[in-house]
Design a protein around this motif. Structure first.
Motif, PDB file in Angstrom:
ATOM      1  N   GLU A 189      32.543  -0.782  -2.039  1.00  0.00           N
ATOM      2  CA  GLU A 189      31.872   0.332  -2.706  1.00  0.00           C
ATOM      3  C   GLU A 189      31.749   1.546  -1.775  1.00  0.00           C
ATOM      4  N   ILE A 190      31.422   1.312  -0.510  1.00  0.00           N
ATOM      5  CA  ILE A 190      31.322   2.406   0.470  1.00  0.00           C
ATOM      6  C   ILE A 190      32.675   3.091   0.617  1.00  0.00           C
ATOM      7  N   ASN A 191      33.713   2.290   0.814  1.00  0.00           N
ATOM      8  CA  ASN A 191      35.052   2.863   0.980  1.00  0.00           C
ATOM      9  C   ASN A 191      35.527   3.563  -0.288  1.00  0.00           C
ATOM     10  N   GLY A 192      35.215   2.990  -1.453  1.00  0.00           N
ATOM     11  CA  GLY A 192      35.599   3.626  -2.714  1.00  0.00           C
ATOM     12  C   GLY A 192      34.892   4.952  -2.916  1.00  0.00           C
ATOM     13  N   ALA A 193      33.600   4.988  -2.622  1.00  0.00           N
ATOM     14  CA  ALA A 193      32.843   6.243  -2.765  1.00  0.00           C
ATOM     15  C   ALA A 193      33.387   7.295  -1.800  1.00  0.00           C
ATOM     16  N   TRP A 194      33.717   6.872  -0.600  1.00  0.00           N
ATOM     17  CA  TRP A 194      34.245   7.816   0.391  1.00  0.00           C
ATOM     18  C   TRP A 194      35.616   8.353  -0.041  1.00  0.00           C
ATOM     19  N   GLN A 226      17.855 -13.711   5.309  1.00  0.00           N
ATOM     20  CA  GLN A 226      18.087 -12.268   5.347  1.00  0.00           C
ATOM     21  C   GLN A 226      19.421 -12.034   6.053  1.00  0.00           C
ATOM     22  N   CYS A 227      19.939 -10.829   5.916  1.00  0.00           N
ATOM     23  CA  CYS A 227      21.218 -10.525   6.542  1.00  0.00           C
ATOM     24  C   CYS A 227      21.221  -9.102   7.069  1.00  0.00           C
ATOM     25  N   PHE A 228      21.764  -8.920   8.251  1.00  0.00           N
ATOM     26  CA  PHE A 228      22.126  -7.608   8.768  1.00  0.00           C
ATOM     27  C   PHE A 228      23.631  -7.638   8.981  1.00  0.00           C
ATOM     28  N   ALA A 229      24.299  -6.627   8.503  1.00  0.00           N
ATOM     29  CA  ALA A 229      25.706  -6.428   8.838  1.00  0.00           C
ATOM     30  C   ALA A 229      25.735  -5.217   9.752  1.00  0.00           C
ATOM     31  N   HIS A 230      26.074  -5.437  11.001  1.00  0.00           N
ATOM     32  CA  HIS A 230      26.138  -4.361  11.990  1.00  0.00           C
ATOM     33  C   HIS A 230      27.518  -3.715  11.864  1.00  0.00           C
ATOM     34  N   LEU A 231      27.552  -2.464  11.429  1.00  0.00           N
ATOM     35  CA  LEU A 231      28.808  -1.786  11.126  1.00  0.00           C
ATOM     36  C   LEU A 231      29.439  -1.216  12.391  1.00  0.00           C
ATOM     37  N   ASP A 232      30.733  -1.451  12.560  1.00  0.00           N
ATOM     38  CA  ASP A 232      31.453  -0.926  13.723  1.00  0.00           C
ATOM     39  C   ASP A 232      31.849   0.531  13.538  1.00  0.00           C
ATOM     40  N   GLN A 233      31.758   1.040  12.309  1.00  0.00           N
ATOM     41  CA  GLN A 233      32.029   2.445  12.034  1.00  0.00           C
ATOM     42  C   GLN A 233      30.779   3.050  11.381  1.00  0.00           C
ATOM     43  N   ASP A 234      30.530   4.312  11.650  1.00  0.00           N
ATOM     44  CA  ASP A 234      29.374   5.012  11.080  1.00  0.00           C
ATOM     45  C   ASP A 234      29.719   5.481   9.667  1.00  0.00           C
ATOM     46  N   VAL A 235      28.942   5.044   8.674  1.00  0.00           N
ATOM     47  CA  VAL A 235      29.204   5.396   7.277  1.00  0.00           C
ATOM     48  C   VAL A 235      28.205   6.420   6.742  1.00  0.00           C
ATOM     49  N   SER A 236      27.446   7.049   7.631  1.00  0.00           N
ATOM     50  CA  SER A 236      26.415   8.005   7.211  1.00  0.00           C
ATOM     51  C   SER A 236      26.931   9.050   6.240  1.00  0.00           C
ATOM     52  N   ALA A 237      28.110   9.600   6.496  1.00  0.00           N
ATOM     53  CA  ALA A 237      28.653  10.665   5.653  1.00  0.00           C
ATOM     54  C   ALA A 237      28.948  10.187   4.229  1.00  0.00           C
ATOM     55  N   ALA A 238      29.153   8.889   4.043  1.00  0.00           N
ATOM     56  CA  ALA A 238      29.471   8.343   2.718  1.00  0.00           C
ATOM     57  C   ALA A 238      28.230   8.044   1.888  1.00  0.00           C
ATOM     58  N   LEU A 239      27.052   8.001   2.503  1.00  0.00           N
ATOM     59  CA  LEU A 239      25.855   7.530   1.793  1.00  0.00           C
ATOM     60  C   LEU A 239      25.463   8.385   0.584  1.00  0.00           C
ATOM     61  N   PRO A 240      25.525   9.726   0.642  1.00  0.00           N
ATOM     62  CA  PRO A 240      25.193  10.486  -0.568  1.00  0.00           C
ATOM     63  C   PRO A 240      26.171  10.213  -1.724  1.00  0.00           C
ATOM     64  N   TYR A 241      27.411   9.900  -1.406  1.00  0.00           N
ATOM     65  CA  TYR A 241      28.408   9.585  -2.433  1.00  0.00           C
ATOM     66  C   TYR A 241      28.186   8.181  -2.979  1.00  0.00           C
ATOM     67  N   LEU A 242      27.840   7.249  -2.093  1.00  0.00           N
ATOM     68  CA  LEU A 242      27.512   5.894  -2.530  1.00  0.00           C
ATOM     69  C   LEU A 242      26.288   5.924  -3.433  1.00  0.00           C
ATOM     70  N   ASN A 243      25.296   6.726  -3.063  1.00  0.00           N
ATOM     71  CA  ASN A 243      24.094   6.889  -3.868  1.00  0.00           C
ATOM     72  C   ASN A 243      24.441   7.454  -5.247  1.00  0.00           C
ATOM     73  N   ALA A 244      25.341   8.424  -5.288  1.00  0.00           N
ATOM     74  CA  ALA A 244      25.764   9.011  -6.569  1.00  0.00           C
ATOM     75  C   ALA A 244      26.493   7.978  -7.423  1.00  0.00           C
ATOM     76  N   GLU A 245      27.294   7.163  -6.786  1.00  0.00           N
ATOM     77  CA  GLU A 245      28.107   6.175  -7.496  1.00  0.00           C
ATOM     78  C   GLU A 245      27.289   5.007  -8.019  1.00  0.00           C
ATOM     79  N   LEU A 246      26.351   4.502  -7.216  1.00  0.00           N
ATOM     80  CA  LEU A 246      25.613   3.293  -7.576  1.00  0.00           C
ATOM     81  C   LEU A 246      24.185   3.539  -8.043  1.00  0.00           C
ATOM     82  N   GLY A 247      23.671   4.754  -7.878  1.00  0.00           N
ATOM     83  CA  GLY A 247      22.311   5.032  -8.324  1.00  0.00           C
ATOM     84  C   GLY A 247      21.271   4.355  -7.468  1.00  0.00           C
TER      85      GLY A 247
END
Length: 179
Positions: free
Chosen positions: A92-97, A23-44
């Protein structure tokens, strides 16, 4: 760029110590919460939770969940595969943002394939040529994205096309997943 750096944590599943996957956890140094609805729209996304925000994807038999400060991925072969997937998600996160002005944010998961609809396309012989014990199990694996029409040798060309057409309605997002 919204997401720049993260720290990887690779571990074995404690519930299944003999499992052949990690299993893997990637602990993000920046908060990407604001990008999640856009990532969801982009990737389904398979599922989307608003509070706290997270989006989960089912891809290639894996669950990928992106939270504001963490990415979780299961069923990995090794650390190299984990790094490829996390790097892909970072892009993908950065592209959606970056494209958020052209995307309509999505606050719910995508519709899911129905196992019974998939089963209707199958020969229902339980022949095991697909390496699954029954056609019902095979249909479930198709719904999960692990198997597809090409994995059922007895299917007619017409049935394969019917299944592919049905499953195409659930395909959204990136043209190529590089792992």
């Amino acid at each position: 760029m919204l997401l720049e750096t993260y720290r990887m944590e690779i571990f074995n599943n404690e519930c299944m110590p003999g499992a052949m996957t990690v299993q893997c956890f990637a602990h993000l140094d920046q908060d990407v919460s604001a990008a999640l609805p856009y990532l969801n729209a982009e990737l389904g996304g398979f599922s989307y939770i608003e509070d706290p925000p997270s989006v989960t994807f089912k891809m290639h038999g894996k669950l990928l969940t992106v939270h504001g400060r963490k990415i979780a991925v299961n069923a990995l072969k090794d650390e190299m595969e984990a790094r490829k997937i996390v790097e892909w998600l970072k892009r993908e996160i950065n592209g959606a943002w970056e494209n958020r002005e052209t995307l309509t944010p999505r606050y719910e998961g995508m519709p899911r394939p129905q196992v019974i609809q998939i089963l209707k396309c199958l020969p229902k012989t339980n022949c095991r040529e697909c390496s699954e014990p029954t056609c019902m199990v095979f249909a479930t694996r198709v719904a999960e994205g692990v198997k597809d029409s090409g994995d059922c040798p007895p299917m007619t060309a017409e049935a394969k096309q019917s299944l592919d057409d049905y499953m195409a309605a659930f395909s959204v997002g990136s043209d190529g997943i590089p792992w």
